[in-house]
Scaffold this motif. Structure first.
Motif, short mmCIF file in Angstrom:
data_model
loop_
_atom_site.label_atom_id
_atom_site.label_comp_id
_atom_site.label_asym_id
_atom_site.label_seq_id
_atom_site.Cartn_x
_atom_site.Cartn_y
_atom_site.Cartn_z
N ALA A 127 0.83 -1.20 0.00
CA ALA A 127 0.00 0.00 0.00
C ALA A 127 0.87 1.26 0.00
N GLN A 128 1.89 1.29 0.84
CA GLN A 128 2.77 2.46 0.90
C GLN A 128 3.58 2.62 -0.39
N ASN A 129 3.95 1.51 -0.99
CA ASN A 129 4.71 1.56 -2.24
C ASN A 129 3.86 2.03 -3.41
N SER A 130 2.55 2.03 -3.23
CA SER A 130 1.62 2.36 -4.33
C SER A 130 1.27 3.83 -4.39
N VAL A 131 1.73 4.63 -3.43
CA VAL A 131 1.38 6.06 -3.41
C VAL A 131 2.65 6.91 -3.42
N GLU A 132 2.47 8.18 -3.70
CA GLU A 132 3.59 9.12 -3.64
C GLU A 132 3.94 9.40 -2.18
N MET A 133 5.16 9.86 -1.96
CA MET A 133 5.62 10.11 -0.60
C MET A 133 4.74 11.13 0.13
N LYS A 134 4.18 12.08 -0.59
CA LYS A 134 3.36 13.10 0.06
C LYS A 134 2.07 12.52 0.64
N ASP A 135 1.68 11.34 0.17
CA ASP A 135 0.46 10.68 0.65
C ASP A 135 0.75 9.51 1.58
N MET A 136 1.98 9.44 2.09
CA MET A 136 2.36 8.30 2.93
C MET A 136 1.48 8.20 4.18
N GLY A 137 1.15 9.33 4.79
CA GLY A 137 0.34 9.32 6.00
C GLY A 137 -1.07 8.83 5.76
N VAL A 138 -1.71 9.36 4.70
CA VAL A 138 -3.09 8.94 4.43
C VAL A 138 -3.13 7.49 3.97
N ALA A 139 -2.10 7.04 3.26
CA ALA A 139 -2.06 5.63 2.85
C ALA A 139 -1.93 4.72 4.07
N SER A 140 -1.06 5.11 5.00
CA SER A 140 -0.88 4.31 6.22
C SER A 140 -2.14 4.32 7.07
N SER A 141 -2.78 5.49 7.18
CA SER A 141 -3.98 5.57 8.01
C SER A 141 -5.15 4.83 7.37
N ALA A 142 -5.28 4.90 6.04
CA ALA A 142 -6.37 4.19 5.37
C ALA A 142 -6.21 2.68 5.53
N THR A 143 -4.98 2.19 5.37
CA THR A 143 -4.73 0.75 5.52
C THR A 143 -5.01 0.31 6.95
N THR A 144 -4.57 1.11 7.92
CA THR A 144 -4.84 0.79 9.33
C THR A 144 -6.33 0.83 9.62
N LEU A 145 -7.02 1.83 9.05
CA LEU A 145 -8.46 1.96 9.27
C LEU A 145 -9.22 0.75 8.73
N PHE A 146 -8.88 0.31 7.52
CA PHE A 146 -9.59 -0.84 6.93
C PHE A 146 -9.35 -2.10 7.76
N ARG A 147 -8.15 -2.24 8.29
CA ARG A 147 -7.89 -3.41 9.14
C ARG A 147 -8.71 -3.31 10.44
N THR A 148 -8.80 -2.10 10.99
CA THR A 148 -9.59 -1.89 12.21
C THR A 148 -11.07 -2.17 11.97
N LEU A 149 -11.59 -1.64 10.86
CA LEU A 149 -12.99 -1.89 10.53
C LEU A 149 -13.23 -3.38 10.26
N GLY A 150 -12.26 -4.03 9.63
CA GLY A 150 -12.37 -5.47 9.40
C GLY A 150 -12.48 -6.23 10.70
N SER A 151 -11.69 -5.82 11.69
CA SER A 151 -11.74 -6.50 12.99
C SER A 151 -13.10 -6.28 13.65
N SER A 152 -13.66 -5.06 13.52
CA SER A 152 -14.98 -4.79 14.11
C SER A 152 -16.05 -5.66 13.46
N PHE A 153 -16.02 -5.74 12.15
CA PHE A 153 -17.00 -6.58 11.45
C PHE A 153 -16.78 -8.06 11.76
N GLY A 154 -15.51 -8.47 11.84
CA GLY A 154 -15.21 -9.87 12.12
C GLY A 154 -15.74 -10.31 13.47
N VAL A 155 -15.43 -9.51 14.50
CA VAL A 155 -15.90 -9.84 15.84
C VAL A 155 -17.42 -9.83 15.90
N ALA A 156 -18.06 -8.84 15.24
CA ALA A 156 -19.52 -8.73 15.28
C ALA A 156 -20.19 -9.90 14.56
#
Length: 523
Positions: free
Chosen positions: A402-431
């Motif tokens: 994911a980080q390799n797929s974006v420009e350096m200026k978007d490194m933060g949003v790429a990292s946060s989006a990937t982390t967010l999707f994993r977090t949401l996945g865990s919420s849905f999984g547990v539910a």
């Protein structure tokens, strides 16, 4: 590795000229990585330690009816703030924003430890969660700034090791602290670790200065995204527990969540500095890794929840050592992650890992779904090791690609989006897995005449189980194994979905792997 000099030593290197002391930058990176891993440990340990202390906390503060909010407030604040922290780091500089998140987390920890009633504790846990939202994002984004993707594999084993330590040690540390120091120290324990992380990051980390963004923060987009994430997390948390899935509350929250996210997507197309730039999803690899990350979160946290429950209820294991029950899975995950990282660094190839990882993850979940009342601990341990191997191939590779797929200026949003999707996945999984598991247990108990003692319970521990009549105990054990079957069968579907996404990943050369390439190649 001369480019690392700019990021970690405070001195600029001349382009194209090798560093005078090649070992120095690498040693500096390792010191920074140590500080980052301590911060990562803070974020991962907290809920595990606090979860163990919750019975004591309720006994002291009362407010049993609000117990779930102690966890929910933290989870909501973490998920909702994650994208915002990532964008602020991109706009105003990574180091200052990261240090701010650590400070907020520590303030929340101190206040939580000083709470005098359940209402205060819930509020202070929300403050702590706001800080926690920036911890994992900050760690991943800073690693993305410091280490070229091809070299990043060297540190994957370290990150997987921290995860294993947190999951094994969290419940043990939480129990020990609560028993000997009191529950308030389950929050105060964050202070020495946080102080060390703050000092090391402040002294050692030197990132290139960036101009502060002239555009204003996308407050409307941030508000809509926060509202949408909050509604989704509440639906997955409350659905089937606090409220029926078809209740008015769940329907209203679902409608609010959908409307907010649709509005968010519209706003992001107009904002000068969108909280989550939609153009990053035009990159095929980034979108596919978001899907894989969501599915791996779905599986990971569902497995962590149901495996100890199965081993305690059906195999008679002690709840005291619940963290150790996951050892086969966690050790396998750590070793495989280390090997995959080393191979990625030496070859620059990575597509095979999400494919193989998804296959092993689905296979491990299928094997776990076949467990019954006669399955031995050794057999279940082997099944867990297969699942852990699959997770080991996936956990860090998803962030790397994911980080390799974006420009350096978007490194933060790429990292946060990937982390967010994993977090949401865990919420849905547990539910979802939790709802199916509980429903199956209750149905089987009713069908087998388990009695009122267990009809409404899906979480009896080994000690409580031993007090039941033999017929009720056997009925409950069968019901739990049946519930485990359906929960992990759903996990197999998640694993196959991750496999489908992984097959379409395009192997774009990793930055730092040779001649410059167009890293932002779109579909």
């Amino acid at each position: 590795m001369s480019d690392l000099k700019n990021a970690v030593g405070g001195k600029a290197a001349v382009a194209g000229r090798p560093a005078e002391k090649p070992g120095t930058p690498q040693r500096s990176v390792r010191v920074v990585m140590l500080a980052l891993m301590i911060t990562m440990l803070l974020a991962m340990l907290d809920n595990l330690i606090v979860g163990t202390a919750m019975p004591t906390i309720v006994g002291d503060l009362g407010g049993l009816e609000h117990l779930s909010w102690v966890v929910t407030a933290y989870t909501l604040a973490t998920a909702a703030s994650t994208p915002i922290w990532g964008k602020l780091g991109d706009m105003y500089g990574r180091k200052g924003i990261f240090l701010t998140s650590i400070v907020i987390f520590l303030i929340g920890s101190v206040l939580s430890g000083m709470a005098q009633d359940m209402g205060q504790l819930i509020g202070f846990r929300a403050v702590q969660g706001l800080g926690a939202g920036g911890l994992m994002v900050g760690v991943m984004a800073i690693i993305g700034d410091l280490v070229p993707p091809r070299e990043r594999g060297k540190y994957q084993g370290m990150m997987a090791g921290v995860m294993a330590i947190a999951m094994i040690g969290g419940p043990l540390v939480g129990g020990t602290i609560t028993d000997h120091l009191g529950w308030r120290w389950s929050f105060y324990i964050n202070l020495p670790l946080g102080a060390v992380a703050l000092a090391m990051v402040t002294i050692v980390l030197h990132l290139p200065k960036r101009k502060a963004a002239k555009a204003k923060v996308d407050y409307l987009g941030a508000g809509l995204l926060t509202l949408g994430i909050t509604a989704i997390v509440l639906v997955t948390t409350w659905g089937g527990t606090e409220y029926d899935w078809n209740s008015a509350m769940i329907m209203e929250l679902s409608a609010i969540g959908v409307a907010s996210l649709v509005g968010f997507l519209f706003v992001e197309t107009k904002a000068a500095e969108p909280i989550m730039p939609l153009h990053i999803f035009r990159n095929r690899n980034f979108t596919l890794m978001s899907v894989v990350g969501f599915m791996s979160g779905f599986v990971m946290f569902g497995a962590v929840l149901f495996l100890p429950l199965y081993q305690q209820s059906v195999q008679g294991a002690s709840a005291t050592n619940s963290g150790l029950l996951l050892l086969p899975m966690l050790l396998s995950m750590m070793v495989v992650s280390l090997v995959a990282g080393r191979v990625t660094t030496s070859t620059g190839k990575y597509k095979i890992f999400p494919v193989v990882g998804s296959v092993l993850m689905a296979t491990g979940l299928f094997l776990l779904s076949r467990m019954d009342v006669d399955t031995t601990r050794f057999t279940s341990g082997v099944y867990m090791a297969v699942l852990g191997a699959g997770m080991g191939f996936l956990m860090q590779i998803t962030m790397l690609v994911a980080q390799n797929s974006v420009e350096m200026k978007d490194m933060g949003v790429a990292s946060s989006a990937t982390t967010l999707f994993r977090t949401l996945g865990s919420s849905f999984g547990v539910a979802i897995m939790g709802a199916l598991f509980t429903g199956r247990v209750q149905d089987e108990m009713a069908a087998r005449g388990g009695g009122a003692a267990t009809e409404k319970s899906a979480q009896l521990d080994a000690a409580s189980l031993a007090k039941l009549p033999e017929a009720a105990r056997e009925a409950y054990q069968f019901a739990v194994s049946s519930g485990t079957h359906i929960a992990f069968t759903v996990g197999v579907v998640a694993g196959l979905t991750a496999l489908f996404a992984s097959v379409f990943v395009k192997e774009v050369p990793l930055r730092g792997a040779g001649p410059a390439t167009n890293q932002a190649e779109s579909v």
